[in-house]
Write an enzyme that holds these catalytic residues in place. Structure first.
Site, PDB file in Angstrom:
ATOM      1  N   HIS A  40      -2.055   4.388   9.876  1.00  0.00           N
ATOM      2  CA  HIS A  40      -0.698   4.873  10.175  1.00  0.00           C
ATOM      3  C   HIS A  40      -0.800   6.146  11.020  1.00  0.00           C
ATOM      4  O   HIS A  40      -0.476   7.238  10.561  1.00  0.00           O
ATOM      5  CB  HIS A  40       0.065   5.151   8.885  1.00  0.00           C
ATOM      6  CG  HIS A  40       0.241   3.964   7.981  1.00  0.00           C
ATOM      7  ND1 HIS A  40      -0.785   3.449   7.215  1.00  0.00           N
ATOM      8  CD2 HIS A  40       1.320   3.189   7.721  1.00  0.00           C
ATOM      9  CE1 HIS A  40      -0.331   2.412   6.514  1.00  0.00           C
ATOM     10  NE2 HIS A  40       0.936   2.226   6.808  1.00  0.00           N
TER      11      HIS A  40
ATOM     12  N   HIS B 175       0.812  -1.222   0.000  1.00  0.00           N
ATOM     13  CA  HIS B 175       0.000   0.000   0.000  1.00  0.00           C
ATOM     14  C   HIS B 175       0.848   1.276   0.000  1.00  0.00           C
ATOM     15  O   HIS B 175       0.394   2.314   0.495  1.00  0.00           O
ATOM     16  CB  HIS B 175      -0.958   0.000   1.196  1.00  0.00           C
ATOM     17  CG  HIS B 175      -0.276  -0.002   2.542  1.00  0.00           C
ATOM     18  ND1 HIS B 175      -0.770  -0.670   3.627  1.00  0.00           N
ATOM     19  CD2 HIS B 175       0.866   0.588   2.969  1.00  0.00           C
ATOM     20  CE1 HIS B 175       0.027  -0.487   4.671  1.00  0.00           C
ATOM     21  NE2 HIS B 175       1.035   0.277   4.297  1.00  0.00           N
TER      22      HIS B 175
ATOM     23  N   GLU C  11       3.921  -5.622   8.578  1.00  0.00           N
ATOM     24  CA  GLU C  11       2.582  -5.411   7.992  1.00  0.00           C
ATOM     25  C   GLU C  11       2.050  -6.691   7.338  1.00  0.00           C
ATOM     26  O   GLU C  11       0.842  -6.867   7.186  1.00  0.00           O
ATOM     27  CB  GLU C  11       2.619  -4.284   6.945  1.00  0.00           C
ATOM     28  CG  GLU C  11       2.781  -2.904   7.548  1.00  0.00           C
ATOM     29  CD  GLU C  11       2.806  -1.779   6.516  1.00  0.00           C
ATOM     30  OE1 GLU C  11       2.589  -0.629   6.907  1.00  0.00           O
ATOM     31  OE2 GLU C  11       3.055  -2.038   5.306  1.00  0.00           O
TER      32      GLU C  11
ATOM     33  N   HIS D 123      10.169  -3.870   3.859  1.00  0.00           N
ATOM     34  CA  HIS D 123      10.581  -2.468   3.897  1.00  0.00           C
ATOM     35  C   HIS D 123      10.878  -2.044   5.318  1.00  0.00           C
ATOM     36  O   HIS D 123      10.294  -2.554   6.257  1.00  0.00           O
ATOM     37  CB  HIS D 123       9.568  -1.524   3.238  1.00  0.00           C
ATOM     38  CG  HIS D 123       8.182  -1.436   3.820  1.00  0.00           C
ATOM     39  ND1 HIS D 123       7.349  -2.516   3.976  1.00  0.00           N
ATOM     40  CD2 HIS D 123       7.466  -0.364   4.257  1.00  0.00           C
ATOM     41  CE1 HIS D 123       6.174  -2.110   4.467  1.00  0.00           C
ATOM     42  NE2 HIS D 123       6.223  -0.812   4.662  1.00  0.00           N
TER      43      HIS D 123
HETATM   44  C1  DHB Z   1       5.888   3.978   3.131  1.00  0.00           C
HETATM   45  C2  DHB Z   1       4.870   4.009   4.070  1.00  0.00           C
HETATM   46  C3  DHB Z   1       4.136   2.876   4.330  1.00  0.00           C
HETATM   47  O1  DHB Z   1       3.093   2.875   5.178  1.00  0.00           O
HETATM   48  C4  DHB Z   1       4.430   1.695   3.704  1.00  0.00           C
HETATM   49  O2  DHB Z   1       3.739   0.597   4.059  1.00  0.00           O
HETATM   50  C5  DHB Z   1       5.426   1.652   2.752  1.00  0.00           C
HETATM   51  C6  DHB Z   1       6.162   2.808   2.476  1.00  0.00           C
HETATM   52  C7  DHB Z   1       6.660   5.214   2.824  1.00  0.00           C
HETATM   53  O3  DHB Z   1       6.471   6.228   3.513  1.00  0.00           O
HETATM   54  O4  DHB Z   1       7.463   5.183   1.876  1.00  0.00           O
HETATM   55 FE    FE Z   2       2.360   0.988   5.694  1.00  0.00          FE
END
Ligand code: DHB
Ligand code: FE
Length: 292
Positions: A59, A12, A244, A197
């Protein structure tokens, strides 16, 4: 009765929403990301459900350190796209399904999962980016999302967060709840977030292609084993925000091959699978599974 016929899984990344809103999808950087969703958008048109049950994480938009529900179900008639600091995304408001959502809350709580019931909330990129990826560009005023959506928020931001095992069991309870709703509805369940990530600290930018793809393989063919992956493996291998991915296990647990904690039925069909690096600081993963 209502039935879950398919599940959709997708990252997402907020920058994906911004790329759509700023009309950058045909730029060299973004083209391969969106190409991975061409099939999905057509599939969504050909297989539009009556309702999407959309598992995502907030978030620090609707919730913050004042209030941290582990599992929260949106029972409102509508949900507005949130302002995350750059104004609300220019996408249609999200229409809910209060009757089905209330029924699921009743049934799932009776099955011993203590949900938080949310009668008013705004929805952030965790929910609107998956919708945009699957449904394409829509005018915020003239257009509407193709069906009602029940937002289901999971805390994967502030520890303690729920285990993959708990999420997988919850998916089974959600399927039972849907199947006891007394109206013929075709329901899709979506699991969103991930893949590897890390947005912070010394390992910021971490991507682990090998682990992501092995996890996808296991999620498809050995969901019980996948549900038993401990938190520390996600964080170590897929980065702090890789956690996540436990949300995908809610959708996987709701598929028809899973019964009483075991995956004994015919495995769901993989109708689409996509993986790409990079999108912003993130690996993008995407799957569509249909019940066999
Ligand atoms: C970012 C934010 C998110 O919530 C995520 O799941 C992936 C990337 C971001 O800020 O780049
Ligand atoms: Fe996220």
């Amino acid at each position: 009765m209502a039935r879950i016929t398919a599940s959709v899984y997708t990252s997402h990344v907020p920058a994906i929403g911004a790329a759509m809103d700023l009309h950058k999808t045909q730029e060299d950087y973004w083209k391969p990301v969106f190409a991975g969703y061409d099939f999905s958008r057509q599939w969504m048109k050909d297989n539009t459900p009556d309702v999407v049950f959309l598992v995502y994480n907030d978030h620090a938009t609707a919730f913050n350190l004042d209030l941290i529900p582990t599992f929260a179900i949106g029972t409102a008639a509508e949900f507005r796209p949130a302002d995350e600091g750059w104004g609300p995304r220019p996408v249609p408001k999200v229409i809910g399904h209060p009757e089905l959502a209330s029924h699921i809350a009743q049934s799932v709580i009776q099955q011993d999962f203590d949900l938080t019931i949310v009668n008013r909330m705004d929805v952030d990129h965790g929910l609107t980016v998956p919708l945009s990826l699957m449904c394409g560009e829509l005018d915020p005023v003239r257009d509407a999302w193709p069906c009602p959506v029940i937002p289901f928020a999971v805390n994967v931001v502030q520890y303690p967060v729920p285990s993959g095992r708990r999420c997988f069991a919850l998916g089974q309870a959600i399927r039972k709840a849907v199947e006891s709703f007394d109206e013929d509805l075709n329901v899709h369940i979506w699991g969103t977030g991930g893949m590897s990530h890390q947005l912070q600290g010394a390992r910021a930018g971490l991507i682990n292609r090998a682990w992501d793809n092995a996890w996808l393989d296991q999620m498809i063919s050995d969901p019980v084993g996948c549900a038993n992956v401990p938190h520390i493996d996600y964080v170590r291998e897929a980065g702090s925000e890789g956690i996540e991915l436990v949300m995908w296990l809610i959708a996987r647990g709701a598929m028809a091959d899973v019964n009483e904690g075991k995956a004994t039925g015919p495995q769901p069909r993989v109708v689409h699978r996509f993986y790409h690096v990079p999108a912003s600081n993130t690996a993008v993963g995407h799957l569509i599974l249909e019940n066999a």
